[in-house]
Motif scaffolding. Structure first.
Motif, PDB file in Angstrom:
ATOM      1  N   ASP A 172       4.406 -31.607 -50.796  1.00 44.63           N
ATOM      2  CA  ASP A 172       5.654 -32.380 -50.820  1.00 44.63           C
ATOM      3  C   ASP A 172       5.753 -33.348 -51.996  1.00 44.63           C
ATOM      4  OD1 ASP A 172       6.671 -31.029 -48.665  1.00 44.63           O
ATOM      5  OD2 ASP A 172       6.115 -32.562 -47.197  1.00 44.63           O
ATOM      6  N   GLU A 187      15.483 -27.621 -54.797  1.00 44.11           N
ATOM      7  CA  GLU A 187      16.489 -27.978 -53.794  1.00 44.11           C
ATOM      8  C   GLU A 187      16.384 -27.068 -52.573  1.00 44.11           C
ATOM      9  OE1 GLU A 187      20.058 -27.777 -56.125  1.00 44.11           O
ATOM     10  OE2 GLU A 187      19.855 -29.853 -56.807  1.00 44.11           O
ATOM     11  N   GLN A 188      16.136 -25.786 -52.796  1.00 44.62           N
ATOM     12  CA  GLN A 188      15.965 -24.856 -51.684  1.00 44.62           C
ATOM     13  C   GLN A 188      14.723 -25.203 -50.872  1.00 44.62           C
ATOM     14  OE1 GLN A 188      18.242 -22.375 -50.802  1.00 44.62           O
ATOM     15  NE2 GLN A 188      19.386 -23.576 -52.297  1.00 44.62           N
ATOM     16  N   ARG A 189      13.618 -25.488 -51.546  1.00 45.38           N
ATOM     17  CA  ARG A 189      12.361 -25.800 -50.859  1.00 45.38           C
ATOM     18  C   ARG A 189      12.421 -27.149 -50.155  1.00 45.38           C
ATOM     19  NH1 ARG A 189       7.445 -24.147 -52.572  1.00 45.38           N
ATOM     20  NH2 ARG A 189       6.825 -25.104 -50.609  1.00 45.38           N
ATOM     21  N   LEU A 190      13.129 -28.104 -50.736  1.00 44.89           N
ATOM     22  CA  LEU A 190      13.232 -29.436 -50.140  1.00 44.89           C
ATOM     23  C   LEU A 190      14.337 -29.527 -49.099  1.00 44.89           C
ATOM     24  CD1 LEU A 190      12.741 -31.589 -53.370  1.00 44.89           C
ATOM     25  CD2 LEU A 190      11.161 -31.428 -51.436  1.00 44.89           C
ATOM     26  N   GLY A 191      15.183 -28.495 -49.026  1.00 47.38           N
ATOM     27  CA  GLY A 191      16.287 -28.499 -48.077  1.00 47.38           C
ATOM     28  C   GLY A 191      17.373 -29.488 -48.450  1.00 47.38           C
ATOM     29  N   LEU A 192      17.590 -29.656 -49.744  1.00 46.78           N
ATOM     30  CA  LEU A 192      18.603 -30.599 -50.211  1.00 46.78           C
ATOM     31  C   LEU A 192      19.948 -29.914 -50.338  1.00 46.78           C
ATOM     32  CD1 LEU A 192      16.597 -32.337 -53.064  1.00 46.78           C
ATOM     33  CD2 LEU A 192      16.981 -33.176 -50.748  1.00 46.78           C
ATOM     34  N   ALA A 193      20.981 -30.615 -49.940  1.00 49.00           N
ATOM     35  CA  ALA A 193      22.337 -30.134 -50.162  1.00 49.00           C
ATOM     36  C   ALA A 193      22.761 -30.592 -51.547  1.00 49.00           C
ATOM     37  CB  ALA A 193      23.279 -30.676 -49.101  1.00 49.00           C
ATOM     38  N   THR A 194      23.240 -29.664 -52.344  1.00 50.22           N
ATOM     39  CA  THR A 194      23.600 -30.016 -53.714  1.00 50.22           C
ATOM     40  C   THR A 194      24.975 -30.668 -53.803  1.00 50.22           C
ATOM     41  OG1 THR A 194      24.514 -27.819 -54.088  1.00 50.22           O
ATOM     42  CG2 THR A 194      22.200 -28.157 -54.666  1.00 50.22           C
TER      43      THR A 194
END
Length: 175
Positions: free
Chosen positions: A43, A120-127
């Motif tokens: 992380d 962003e995909q791995r962290l689960g962030l919404a762009t």
């Protein structure tokens, strides 16, 4: 009286065996260090790789400082190394160390964008905006090289983004 000296003859292969033993010990130490680097928590590395992707986007793939080719950065290779450092946490440490997974990108000029998208995909962030044309990231093993730089890069990425890693590198090279 003359001092007595040992007259035991040395084996003719002794120097070669010593060099072979030194090589084996060095190889074992480096293997353990790489395994340890791959076992670090993913992380913090992923968060700092994500921050680094913005730096590389801003700079471009081959920025020149002072308008002089001698001071050119190679952000293309830095991006590959950052992809590898981030992908190490996708697998167990031994598999990660032996496969050195990175990602093929559909266009090398968009590597920083692809790295950002991966994070962003791995962290689960919404762009904030729907990506209508997401990059196709295909994992592949980059194990044809020994990736010893990960021994230093992953621990440093646990505590700082690429700008800090560069400062550490410059200080070490200067020393």
């Amino acid at each position: 009286m003359e001092p007595t000296t040992s007259t035991t003859p040395k084996h003719p292969l002794a120097p070669a065996l010593q060099m072979l033993a030194a090589f084996a010990v060095t190889l074992a130490v480096l293997f353990v260090l790489l395994l340890g680097a791959c076992a670090l928590p993913g992380d913090p590395v992923l968060n700092h790789v994500y921050q680094s992707s913005f730096t590389i986007q801003r700079e471009g793939l081959y920025p020149e400082y002072f308008s002089f080719k001698l001071f050119q950065m190679d952000n293309y290779n830095d991006t590959v190394m950052l992809f590898e450092a981030a992908a190490m946490s996708e697998r167990d440490p031994l598999t990660a160390a032996m496969t050195a997974t990175t990602y093929n990108v559909d266009n090398y000029e968009t590597m920083a964008d692809d790295l950002q998208f991966y994070c962003e995909q791995r962290l689960g962030l919404a762009t904030g905006a729907e990506n209508t044309n997401p990059p196709e990231l295909t994992p592949f093993s980059y194990a044809r090289y020994w990736h010893g730089y990960l021994i230093w890069l992953r621990p440093l990425l646990c505590i700082m983004p690429i700008t800090g890693v560069r400062v550490v590198q410059y200080l070490v090279l200067f020393a």
